[in-house]
Design an enzyme around this catalytic site. Sequence first.
Site, mmCIF file in Angstrom:
data_model
loop_
_atom_site.group_PDB
_atom_site.id
_atom_site.type_symbol
_atom_site.label_atom_id
_atom_site.label_comp_id
_atom_site.label_asym_id
_atom_site.label_seq_id
_atom_site.Cartn_x
_atom_site.Cartn_y
_atom_site.Cartn_z
ATOM 1 C CD GLU A 176 43.416 -111.286 -68.866
ATOM 2 O OE1 GLU A 176 43.778 -110.340 -68.133
ATOM 3 O OE2 GLU A 176 43.563 -111.301 -70.098
ATOM 4 C CG HIS A 177 35.953 -114.906 -68.333
ATOM 5 N ND1 HIS A 177 36.680 -115.171 -69.481
ATOM 6 C CD2 HIS A 177 35.300 -116.063 -68.038
ATOM 7 C CE1 HIS A 177 36.478 -116.418 -69.860
ATOM 8 N NE2 HIS A 177 35.651 -116.986 -68.991
#
Length: 251
Positions: free
Chosen positions: A165-166
């Site tokens: 999630e980045h």
Amino acid sequence: MTERPVDCIISENAQIAEGVTFGPRVVLAGDGIVLRQNVRLDAACVIGADVTIGQGAWVKAGAVVLRSVPPNAIVEGNPAQVVGYLDGGSQRRPDPKHIDIRAFSHLPRPSKVDLGVGESALFLMRRITDARGALTVGEVPTEVPFSPARYFVVFDVPTLELRGEHAHRRCQQFLICLHGTCRVLLDDGQSRCEVTLDRPDMGVFMPDMIWGTQYRYSPDAALLVFASRTYEADDYLRTYDDFLAELEKRG
């Protein structure tokens, strides 16, 4: 202005962006709820306090959401969990392209397969098997796309949890699932695809400026990640808004 059906229950201080779609009997049950742009809330779903629903996410009917939802994710159930991601583009198809490793079984090894998401690629590594067992190998930098500066291994991930999630401004990564299975989502801001990693003789190359998420880990999964740079806190883009802003800045 977002239209809200009269039979919905909505907390007074909920932050609701443009383009949010409400089904009937939706409940926003508590303070601190944030709905980003183009969220879809189906009938009778319940959003708990302090939950953020990321832009473009879809909450299916009857879901009870007690933790924040990533951008473009599809969640269902009670408690809600991520079951997939929406495709990019104007059609908003319910699933991004899923890469089927069986479609490439005819290719020689090593081989590289373009995934159509930035410069992301699937690498089919050499596999040697005899009576003593099996071995898979990749030479750097001819068969692995960069010389690693570090590695880390992700394991013992609860099934409901998401990793990644980045995005990275500069760092490139190469992912191999050594044991078990997990899904890798790759997103360049326009197009998305998913790869199921379920064998140690295949890897996914995730270049810089690709939003990456890993989910649906099996209980025995062990994900090995090679990185092209040492850890740098300022290299991370940890919100999807920041990722999109960085893409726009780069043109």
